[in-house]
Scaffold this motif. Structure first.
Motif, PDB file in Angstrom:
ATOM      1  N   ILE A 173       6.209   4.951  -2.570  1.00 24.19           N
ATOM      2  CA  ILE A 173       6.421   4.597  -1.162  1.00 24.19           C
ATOM      3  C   ILE A 173       7.794   5.078  -0.699  1.00 24.19           C
ATOM      4  O   ILE A 173       7.939   5.667   0.373  1.00 24.19           O
ATOM      5  N   CYS A 183       4.547   2.333  -7.922  1.00 27.79           N
ATOM      6  CA  CYS A 183       4.087   2.228  -6.527  1.00 27.79           C
ATOM      7  C   CYS A 183       5.265   2.169  -5.557  1.00 27.79           C
ATOM      8  O   CYS A 183       5.255   2.841  -4.520  1.00 27.79           O
ATOM      9  N   ARG A 184       6.275   1.389  -5.877  1.00 29.35           N
ATOM     10  CA  ARG A 184       7.456   1.301  -5.000  1.00 29.35           C
ATOM     11  C   ARG A 184       8.146   2.653  -4.876  1.00 29.35           C
ATOM     12  O   ARG A 184       8.568   3.051  -3.784  1.00 29.35           O
ATOM     13  N   PRO A 233       3.996  -1.728 -10.554  1.00 33.27           N
ATOM     14  CA  PRO A 233       4.742  -2.041  -9.338  1.00 33.27           C
ATOM     15  C   PRO A 233       5.917  -1.072  -9.115  1.00 33.27           C
ATOM     16  O   PRO A 233       6.171  -0.640  -7.986  1.00 33.27           O
ATOM     17  N   TYR A 235      -1.220  -3.608  -3.689  1.00 28.01           N
ATOM     18  CA  TYR A 235      -0.402  -4.583  -2.975  1.00 28.01           C
ATOM     19  C   TYR A 235      -1.231  -5.815  -2.641  1.00 28.01           C
ATOM     20  O   TYR A 235      -2.394  -5.756  -2.308  1.00 28.01           O
ATOM     21  N   GLY A 236      -0.614  -6.958  -2.827  1.00 28.80           N
ATOM     22  CA  GLY A 236      -1.278  -8.221  -2.551  1.00 28.80           C
ATOM     23  C   GLY A 236      -2.164  -8.724  -3.680  1.00 28.80           C
ATOM     24  O   GLY A 236      -2.721  -9.809  -3.590  1.00 28.80           O
ATOM     25  N   LYS A 237      -2.297  -7.946  -4.739  1.00 24.92           N
ATOM     26  CA  LYS A 237      -3.158  -8.371  -5.845  1.00 24.92           C
ATOM     27  C   LYS A 237      -2.324  -9.032  -6.937  1.00 24.92           C
ATOM     28  O   LYS A 237      -1.174  -8.685  -7.165  1.00 24.92           O
ATOM     29  N   LYS A 238      -2.923  -9.983  -7.586  1.00 25.13           N
ATOM     30  CA  LYS A 238      -2.292 -10.664  -8.706  1.00 25.13           C
ATOM     31  C   LYS A 238      -2.470  -9.818  -9.961  1.00 25.13           C
ATOM     32  O   LYS A 238      -3.431  -9.059 -10.065  1.00 25.13           O
ATOM     33  N   GLN A 268      -3.483   1.263  -5.077  1.00 30.77           N
ATOM     34  CA  GLN A 268      -3.366   0.426  -3.882  1.00 30.77           C
ATOM     35  C   GLN A 268      -3.561  -1.030  -4.319  1.00 30.77           C
ATOM     36  O   GLN A 268      -4.595  -1.635  -4.110  1.00 30.77           O
ATOM     37  N   LEU A 303      -0.366   6.434  -1.839  1.00 29.29           N
ATOM     38  CA  LEU A 303      -0.859   5.803  -3.065  1.00 29.29           C
ATOM     39  C   LEU A 303      -2.329   6.150  -3.251  1.00 29.29           C
ATOM     40  O   LEU A 303      -3.139   5.926  -2.359  1.00 29.29           O
TER      41      LEU A 303
END
Length: 140
Positions: free
Chosen positions: A32, A28-29, A25, A45-48, A43, A38
């Motif tokens: 961005i 990735c941040r 995380p 985002y939104g995944k657990k 990619q 990415l």
């Protein structure tokens, strides 16, 4: 020895300790923020954390489904008789070592030891022989 794991097309992994909840995380941040695209494997985002199958997280492996506990790499190293990478500095001290001390050599040694210890822990989970590595730095 490990080359057999890297020759499998489509079965490559990123391994680390607590990478699902911290490293990936964070990376990735930062990408961005820096305006970098990415790559497909990032990619996420939104995944657990448990949906990230291409990330091997030694902390998740150690939990065995127990999602409420945190176990440090230092503790796992101690349990498995692996030299800890936290014998000089730990991750919380890297910023100070860089910004206040400008000690890139110290950070480099810490990072190498951290990667090596994580690989050793992963090999223990896989019931494989440990790696033999001699660090070039006298500090390691």
């Amino acid at each position: 020895m490990l080359s057999k794991y890297f020759q499998r097309r489509g079965q490559q992994y990123v391994c680390g300790h607590n990478i699902k909840e911290f490293d990936m995380p964070y990376i990735c941040r930062r990408m961005i923020v820096q305006g970098l695209p990415l790559p497909a494997p990032l990619q996420i985002y939104g995944k657990k954390p448990w949906e990230l199958h291409h990330f091997l997280d030694t902390m998740t492996l150690w939990k065995f489904g127990d999602y409420k506990a945190y176990t440090s790499l230092k503790l796992l190293c101690g349990l498995f008789g692996i030299p800890t990478p936290k014998d000089d500095i730990d991750g919380s001290q890297v910023g100070r070592s860089y910004w206040e001390d400008g000690d890139l050599d110290r950070i480099e040694v810490y990072c190498k030891k951290d990667v090596f210890a994580t690989a050793q822990v992963l090999l223990r989970f896989m019931l494989e022989d440990p790696l033999a590595l001699i660090f070039e730095s006298a500090d390691a």
